[in-house]
Enzyme design. Structure first.
Site, PDB file in Angstrom:
ATOM      1  NE  ARG A  86       4.224  -4.315  -2.148  1.00 19.68           N
ATOM      2  CZ  ARG A  86       3.876  -3.425  -1.017  1.00 19.68           C
ATOM      3  NH1 ARG A  86       4.647  -3.409   0.087  1.00 19.68           N
ATOM      4  NH2 ARG A  86       2.888  -2.770  -1.348  1.00 19.68           N
ATOM      5  CD  GLU A 106       4.954 -10.104   2.250  1.00 22.79           C
ATOM      6  OE1 GLU A 106       3.901  -9.415   2.073  1.00 22.79           O
ATOM      7  OE2 GLU A 106       5.882  -9.569   2.252  1.00 22.79           O
ATOM      8  CG  HIS A 146       3.638  -6.811   4.256  1.00 23.26           C
ATOM      9  ND1 HIS A 146       3.933  -7.171   2.910  1.00 23.26           N
ATOM     10  CD2 HIS A 146       3.654  -5.186   4.431  1.00 23.26           C
ATOM     11  CE1 HIS A 146       3.814  -6.005   2.149  1.00 23.26           C
ATOM     12  NE2 HIS A 146       3.694  -5.057   2.990  1.00 23.26           N
TER      13      HIS A 146
HETATM   14  C1  DGY Z   1       2.187  -0.688   1.683  1.00 23.64           C
HETATM   15  O1  DGY Z   1       1.132  -0.054   1.898  1.00 23.64           O
HETATM   16  O2  DGY Z   1       2.500  -0.885   0.225  1.00 23.64           O
HETATM   17  C2  DGY Z   1       2.889  -1.190   2.695  1.00 23.64           C
HETATM   18  O3  DGY Z   1       3.762  -2.342   2.374  1.00 23.64           O
HETATM   19  C3  DGY Z   1       2.254  -1.579   3.843  1.00 23.64           C
HETATM   20  O4  DGY Z   1       3.003  -1.904   4.956  1.00 23.64           O
END
Ligand code: DGY
Length: 315
Positions: A233, A262, A281
């Site tokens: 994250r 983001e 992402h």
């Molecule tokens: C998630 O599924 O939490 C991931 O960040 C996907 O890339």
């Protein structure tokens, strides 16, 4: 029952839900769903399939406490107030396991790209700067026998570490809350991780303890030759501090699949730096993983609507 999906997903799960006689509505726009539309759609739904970009906070849960299940199309669920959902008897699910390898592979792709300057050198060709073979051009970092520091050694962190150990003979150390069994790596403190690692790769949850943990103080404790990778994250790092660390060559390079905030501002100064590669992402974005995620969220919804334990439940 009616299930609302906040973005278009791969079809396996939708087919499964429809086969069970449920009505499925998908938000098909390219732009993110607005708060107002999400509230409006939730009002008439029994269950939701949400994306990691949807803020399912306490206010939303309170307003929509008729919902039976919320199935997040992600393994991370920091976008959902699980405590509030539990208080209101709403089951919450996520998508572990099915995206482990895809996300670990993304960390590897970023590490290879940054360590060998592939994006940077490709950009130089596009900019018309390739004038001939250069003995000192685009010198990268070898990964062979180097120390890999894993921050957050869950499924994805361990998968990435195992790949790096097998591929490059990397020595793996990790910092996590608990000691991991069957993980060929040494548990160290956060300070030792910063001090000893040639590569630090972040795989932790976002929570109050990890929020902006990688700030300028942390980057200053890392080696000048080190590479920072984040596929978990974006809010785990402070992006202004990372920019400073890269600009001032406090660390050598960085690869991010997640940014803070983001989506990132396309005018962000960090994009002007040569020693960083950023992807939007896409850690879980393989066809296989996304189809399996689709099936898993649908299974979670069916479990919840039938009053059963979710296959992948978080409360
Ligand atoms: C998630 O599924 O939490 C991931 O960040 C996907 O890339």
């Amino acid at each position: 029952m009616k299930i609302f999906i906040t973005k278009s997903i791969l079809p396996s799960g939708i087919t499964l839900l429809k086969e069970q006689g449920h009505t499925v509505e998908v938000y098909e726009e390219n732009t993110p769903i607005s708060k107002e539309t999400l509230y409006e759609k939730a009002k008439t739904s029994d269950a939701l399939i949400t994306m990691l970009s949807n803020q399912i906070d306490r206010e939303f849960i309170k307003e929509n406490n008729h919902l039976k299940v919320i199935a997040n199309y992600a393994v991370g669920f920091n976008n959902i107030d699980v405590e509030a959902a539990t208080e209101h008897g709403i089951k919450v699910g996520n998508t572990p396991d099915v995206l482990t390898e895809a996300t670990a592979d993304m960390a590897l792709a970023l590490l290879m790209d940054v360590s060998r300057k592939t994006s940077e050198s490709f950009q130089s060709i596009k900019d018309g700067h390739w004038t001939g073979w250069e003995p000192k051009g685009f010198l990268g970092q070898s990964l062979r026998g180097k120390t890999l520091g894993i921050f957050g050694a869950g499924r994805i962190g361990q998968c990435f570490a195992n790949t790096c150990r097998l591929a490059f003979g990397m020595n793996v150390i990790y910092c996590a809350r608990t000691e991991k069994d069957n993980f060929q790596a040494t548990k160290v403190s956060f300070e030792d991780l910063l001090d000893q690692s040639d590569v630090i790769s972040v795989h932790c949850d976002l929570n109050n303890e990890t929020k902006e943990l990688f700030d300028i103080e942390a980057f200053k404790k890392m080696k000048e030759t080190s590479i920072f990778i984040n596929t978990s994250r974006g809010q785990v790092h402070n992006e202004a501090d990372l920019e400073l660390a890269l600009r001032e060559k406090i660390i050598w390079g960085a690869g991010l699949d997640v940014t803070n905030p983001e989506p990132m501002n396309p005018k962000s100064k960090i994009l002007e730096l040569p020693n960083i590669t950023i992807t939007p992402h896409i850690g879980s974005a393989t066809i296989t993983a996304r189809e399996e995620m689709s099936l898993l969220v649908a299974t979670n919804i069916l479990n919840g609507l039938n009053g059963e334990e979710l296959k992948a439940g978080v409360n």
